[in-house]
Design a protein around this motif. Sequence first.
Motif, PDB file in Angstrom:
ATOM      1  N   LEU A  15       0.819  -1.210   0.000  1.00 45.59           N
ATOM      2  CA  LEU A  15       0.000   0.000   0.000  1.00 45.59           C
ATOM      3  C   LEU A  15       0.857   1.266   0.000  1.00 45.59           C
ATOM      4  CD1 LEU A  15      -2.818  -1.060   2.482  1.00 45.59           C
ATOM      5  CD2 LEU A  15      -2.949  -0.896  -0.011  1.00 45.59           C
ATOM      6  N   ARG A  16       2.076   1.209   0.520  1.00 47.08           N
ATOM      7  CA  ARG A  16       2.949   2.384   0.599  1.00 47.08           C
ATOM      8  C   ARG A  16       3.832   2.559  -0.625  1.00 47.08           C
ATOM      9  NH1 ARG A  16       6.676   1.689   4.515  1.00 47.08           N
ATOM     10  NH2 ARG A  16       6.011  -0.390   5.065  1.00 47.08           N
ATOM     11  N   VAL A  17       3.942   1.569  -1.479  1.00 50.85           N
ATOM     12  CA  VAL A  17       4.830   1.615  -2.641  1.00 50.85           C
ATOM     13  C   VAL A  17       4.198   2.456  -3.744  1.00 50.85           C
ATOM     14  CG1 VAL A  17       5.717   0.167  -4.527  1.00 50.85           C
ATOM     15  CG2 VAL A  17       5.950  -0.575  -2.180  1.00 50.85           C
ATOM     16  N   GLU A  18       5.051   3.261  -4.418  1.00 48.16           N
ATOM     17  CA  GLU A  18       4.579   3.967  -5.606  1.00 48.16           C
ATOM     18  C   GLU A  18       4.467   2.935  -6.719  1.00 48.16           C
ATOM     19  OE1 GLU A  18       5.825   7.477  -8.749  1.00 48.16           O
ATOM     20  OE2 GLU A  18       7.332   6.682  -7.391  1.00 48.16           O
ATOM     21  N   ARG A  19       3.233   2.649  -7.146  1.00 48.78           N
ATOM     22  CA  ARG A  19       2.989   1.583  -8.105  1.00 48.78           C
ATOM     23  C   ARG A  19       2.824   2.137  -9.511  1.00 48.78           C
ATOM     24  NH1 ARG A  19      -2.007  -1.214  -5.484  1.00 48.78           N
ATOM     25  NH2 ARG A  19      -1.638  -2.861  -6.974  1.00 48.78           N
ATOM     26  N   SER A  24      -1.430   0.367 -16.644  1.00 48.73           N
ATOM     27  CA  SER A  24      -0.158  -0.303 -16.945  1.00 48.73           C
ATOM     28  C   SER A  24      -0.121  -1.691 -16.325  1.00 48.73           C
ATOM     29  CB  SER A  24       1.021   0.514 -16.408  1.00 48.73           C
ATOM     30  OG  SER A  24       1.051   1.790 -16.994  1.00 48.73           O
ATOM     31  N   ARG A  25      -0.573  -1.801 -15.087  1.00 54.29           N
ATOM     32  CA  ARG A  25      -0.562  -3.103 -14.411  1.00 54.29           C
ATOM     33  C   ARG A  25      -1.524  -4.067 -15.098  1.00 54.29           C
ATOM     34  NH1 ARG A  25      -1.375   0.235  -9.815  1.00 54.29           N
ATOM     35  NH2 ARG A  25      -3.300  -0.892  -9.374  1.00 54.29           N
ATOM     36  N   LEU A  26      -2.715  -3.604 -15.438  1.00 57.66           N
ATOM     37  CA  LEU A  26      -3.698  -4.462 -16.100  1.00 57.66           C
ATOM     38  C   LEU A  26      -3.172  -4.961 -17.442  1.00 57.66           C
ATOM     39  CD1 LEU A  26      -6.583  -5.667 -16.272  1.00 57.66           C
ATOM     40  CD2 LEU A  26      -7.257  -3.535 -17.406  1.00 57.66           C
ATOM     41  N   VAL A  80       1.816   7.901 -22.037  1.00 63.36           N
ATOM     42  CA  VAL A  80       1.048   8.876 -21.247  1.00 63.36           C
ATOM     43  C   VAL A  80       1.034   8.593 -19.746  1.00 63.36           C
ATOM     44  CG1 VAL A  80      -0.444   9.499 -23.189  1.00 63.36           C
ATOM     45  CG2 VAL A  80      -1.154   7.678 -21.640  1.00 63.36           C
ATOM     46  N   ALA A  81       1.269   7.361 -19.338  1.00 71.53           N
ATOM     47  CA  ALA A  81       1.205   7.004 -17.910  1.00 71.53           C
ATOM     48  C   ALA A  81       2.607   7.022 -17.303  1.00 71.53           C
ATOM     49  CB  ALA A  81       0.561   5.632 -17.732  1.00 71.53           C
ATOM     50  N   ARG A  82       2.776   7.764 -16.247  1.00 70.78           N
ATOM     51  CA  ARG A  82       4.086   7.905 -15.612  1.00 70.78           C
ATOM     52  C   ARG A  82       4.406   6.676 -14.781  1.00 70.78           C
ATOM     53  NH1 ARG A  82       6.319   9.440 -10.948  1.00 70.78           N
ATOM     54  NH2 ARG A  82       4.363   9.755  -9.868  1.00 70.78           N
ATOM     55  N   PRO A  83       5.514   5.972 -15.108  1.00 70.28           N
ATOM     56  CA  PRO A  83       5.907   4.812 -14.295  1.00 70.28           C
ATOM     57  C   PRO A  83       6.592   5.289 -13.006  1.00 70.28           C
ATOM     58  CG  PRO A  83       7.456   5.092 -16.091  1.00 70.28           C
ATOM     59  CD  PRO A  83       6.384   6.137 -16.276  1.00 70.28           C
ATOM     60  N   PRO A  84       6.632   4.439 -11.986  1.00 70.83           N
ATOM     61  CA  PRO A  84       7.355   4.802 -10.766  1.00 70.83           C
ATOM     62  C   PRO A  84       8.861   4.843 -11.005  1.00 70.83           C
ATOM     63  CG  PRO A  84       6.573   2.547 -10.629  1.00 70.83           C
ATOM     64  CD  PRO A  84       6.020   3.125 -11.899  1.00 70.83           C
ATOM     65  N   GLN A  85       9.567   5.459 -10.097  1.00 70.23           N
ATOM     66  CA  GLN A  85      11.028   5.527 -10.198  1.00 70.23           C
ATOM     67  C   GLN A  85      11.622   4.126 -10.110  1.00 70.23           C
ATOM     68  OE1 GLN A  85      13.091   8.001 -10.861  1.00 70.23           O
ATOM     69  NE2 GLN A  85      11.385   9.416 -11.092  1.00 70.23           N
ATOM     70  N   PRO A  86      12.542   3.783 -11.024  1.00 65.12           N
ATOM     71  CA  PRO A  86      13.179   2.462 -10.955  1.00 65.12           C
ATOM     72  C   PRO A  86      14.175   2.406  -9.787  1.00 65.12           C
ATOM     73  CG  PRO A  86      14.082   3.745 -12.771  1.00 65.12           C
ATOM     74  CD  PRO A  86      12.973   4.560 -12.175  1.00 65.12           C
ATOM     75  N   LEU A 181       8.782  -5.704  -7.279  1.00 61.22           N
ATOM     76  CA  LEU A 181       7.627  -6.529  -7.636  1.00 61.22           C
ATOM     77  C   LEU A 181       6.317  -5.858  -7.237  1.00 61.22           C
ATOM     78  CD1 LEU A 181       6.302  -9.139  -8.673  1.00 61.22           C
ATOM     79  CD2 LEU A 181       6.699 -10.119  -6.413  1.00 61.22           C
ATOM     80  N   TYR A 182       6.301  -5.248  -6.073  1.00 58.91           N
ATOM     81  CA  TYR A 182       5.062  -4.637  -5.580  1.00 58.91           C
ATOM     82  C   TYR A 182       4.583  -3.495  -6.448  1.00 58.91           C
ATOM     83  CZ  TYR A 182       6.096  -7.401  -1.476  1.00 58.91           C
ATOM     84  OH  TYR A 182       6.361  -8.453  -0.637  1.00 58.91           O
ATOM     85  N   LYS A 183       5.494  -2.902  -7.202  1.00 59.49           N
ATOM     86  CA  LYS A 183       5.100  -1.789  -8.084  1.00 59.49           C
ATOM     87  C   LYS A 183       4.176  -2.266  -9.187  1.00 59.49           C
ATOM     88  CE  LYS A 183       9.291   0.848  -7.294  1.00 59.49           C
ATOM     89  NZ  LYS A 183      10.483   1.449  -7.909  1.00 59.49           N
ATOM     90  N   MET A 184       4.264  -3.553  -9.563  1.00 62.07           N
ATOM     91  CA  MET A 184       3.449  -4.077 -10.661  1.00 62.07           C
ATOM     92  C   MET A 184       2.255  -4.879 -10.149  1.00 62.07           C
ATOM     93  SD  MET A 184       2.986  -3.907 -13.855  1.00 62.07           S
ATOM     94  CE  MET A 184       4.403  -3.238 -14.676  1.00 62.07           C
TER      95      MET A 184
END
Length: 185
Positions: A15-19, A24-26, A80-86, A181-184
């Motif tokens: 819940l705290r991770v920037e996902r 994108s996940r779907l 168009v969708a901003r991914p989280p920081q790697p 992993l939690y980001k996805m």
Amino acid sequence: MSFFSRSIATTDLVLRVERYPATSRLLHWLVALLVLATWPLGMVIQFTAKEVQLDFYMLHESLGFLVLWLMLLRIGNRLVARPPQPEGRAAERAAAGLVHGLLYVLLVVMPVSGFLATNAHGFPLVWFNLVPVWSPIGKTPEIAGIFSAIHGFSAWGLLALLALHLGAVLVHHAVRRDTTLYKML
């Protein structure tokens, strides 16, 4: 720490991770599931009984064509969708970017080359036996083998990249215990 406590801690971490954005996940998981169905299906076609081979081809081609359209959506979504920081060092981020880029390329090249190969062999696609798909090249046996070879090479390349991708996920999750992993999810 009990199993229950670990589960709560893991849920809290997720819940705290920037996902990645939900779209994108779907799209990631839909394409992953389709590839996990389509790739082995394509490999077993040659071992099926002659009377069901065309059904296997139709299903393989239809799922592959669906992968193509979902990948086009993924590419648009990625723009168009901003991914989280790697996470990781610069070299690791570059390697991850290269693997992801090659995955995207092969996930477009593979269905396109398969579609063109079947067209060139003289088998137009009727998507899931419902929707006839326009054949851009028609029966052209002299180039069918080229498209088939591209399709085959890209399938094996995709398998190798998928192994690298899954290996990196395991390293991040099980060894480094970071949030990759939690980001996805």
